[in-house]
Design a protein around this motif. Structure first.
Motif, short mmCIF file in Angstrom:
data_model
loop_
_atom_site.label_atom_id
_atom_site.label_comp_id
_atom_site.label_asym_id
_atom_site.label_seq_id
_atom_site.Cartn_x
_atom_site.Cartn_y
_atom_site.Cartn_z
N ASP A 75 -1.92 21.71 25.18
CA ASP A 75 -3.18 20.99 25.00
C ASP A 75 -3.04 19.51 25.30
O ASP A 75 -4.01 18.84 25.62
N ALA A 76 -1.82 19.00 25.18
CA ALA A 76 -1.60 17.57 25.38
C ALA A 76 -0.18 17.32 25.86
O ALA A 76 0.73 18.13 25.65
N SER B 245 -4.59 14.36 27.35
CA SER B 245 -5.20 15.55 26.78
C SER B 245 -6.18 16.13 27.78
O SER B 245 -6.96 15.39 28.39
N TRP B 246 -6.14 17.44 27.96
CA TRP B 246 -7.06 18.06 28.91
C TRP B 246 -8.50 17.82 28.46
O TRP B 246 -8.84 17.96 27.29
N GLU C 165 -10.02 14.98 28.37
CA GLU C 165 -10.24 13.59 28.01
C GLU C 165 -10.24 12.72 29.27
O GLU C 165 -9.40 12.87 30.14
N HIS D 196 -4.71 11.02 16.44
CA HIS D 196 -5.21 11.74 17.62
C HIS D 196 -5.16 13.25 17.44
O HIS D 196 -5.33 14.00 18.41
N LEU E 2 -2.72 15.37 16.65
CA LEU E 2 -1.59 16.16 17.15
C LEU E 2 -0.72 16.71 16.02
O LEU E 2 -0.15 17.79 16.15
N PHE F 229 1.78 20.50 22.19
CA PHE F 229 2.02 19.35 23.05
C PHE F 229 3.46 19.34 23.54
O PHE F 229 4.36 19.88 22.91
#
Length: 249
Positions: free
Chosen positions: A15-16, A47-48, A50, A103, A105, A117
């Motif tokens: 995801d990140a 991040s996808w 963003e 953020h 995470l 991540f």
């Protein structure tokens, strides 16, 4: 290349991505057999979905060799004043964990990962060789972007024989630095100052974004050994007396 703007959708396992390129104390001629200390901790968070990249940057005050060498300042652009006014690494790590929690995470209290991540570096060195005591949030997947670009370049290159009729192998290719990786992907030249940790991280982030655009799946490819020990380490991780010297070159 004509396919630079052609976006290819591919499932990404994370995801990140946390793009890290540390700078450390150094003297001309020293390598990893000398105890380098981190003096800049810069991270770009991708991040996808963003549109903007979140960033964290802190200078770090070295503890056992607090005076930077002229070579180190010339190479990194980091000044003595910047590290003198910076916190030691444990405090930087604490502040960075707050950044990760803000953020979404990691959990702010337990440090548990809340999303998938992956750490991204240029080469295996940043996490493997510079972070001596790995925080919980750093004990995970690491992707060497340099290795990904090299593999992509080999796959994309038109097929050529790897050996002549006499069996002579092609010359071994050098590992591409950030500048060459950008060129390989037909991206604009390096932006900023080379060997500035934050500028290096930003350019590596550009490379990752372009690789994703081209349909390259981002997967870990670097093994990190949390308990790794160097010859200069004592039983508690401290620097042995015989290594506590300032190299002269």
């Amino acid at each position: 290349m004509n396919n630079q703007r052609r976006a290819v959708k591919v499932h990404q396992p994370y995801d990140a991505f946390l793009v890290l390129d540390v700078e450390a104390t150094c003297f001309q001629g020293t390598g990893f057999d000398w105890p380098n200390e981190i003096i800049e901790w810069p991270v770009c968070l991708l991040s996808w979905g963003e549109k903007e990249v979140a960033e964290f940057r802190s200078f770090v005050r070295p503890s056992w060799c607090p005076k930077l060498s002229p070579f180190c300042t010339s190479l990194t652009g980091i000044t003595q004043e910047q590290v003198d006014g910076a916190p030691f690494f444990p405090e930087v790590a604490r502040r960075f964990s707050t950044f990760l929690a803000q953020h979404g995470l990691i959990h702010p209290e337990t440090g548990e990962r809340l999303v998938r991540f992956c750490w991204c570096t240029d080469g295996p060195f940043d996490v493997r060789d510079f972070v001596i005591s790995l925080p919980l949030w750093l004990r995970g997947d690491v992707m060497d972007v340099r290795k990904v670009v090299s593999a992509w370049s080999e796959f994309s290159r038109p097929h050529t024989p790897k050996a002549s009729s006499r069996g002579a192998a092609l010359p071994r290719r050098k590992s591409p630095n950030i500048e060459n990786q950008l060129r390989c992907l037909d991206l604009s030249p390096f932006e900023g100052r080379q060997h500035s940790g934050i500028d290096d991280s930003r350019n590596i982030a550009r490379i990752i974004i372009e690789l994703a655009r081209r349909g390259v799946s981002m997967v870990p490819n670097t093994h990190i050994q949390p308990g790794r020990r160097w010859p200069w380490m004592g039983k508690s991780g401290q620097i042995l007396e015989e290594y506590c010297f300032t190299p002269h070159h």
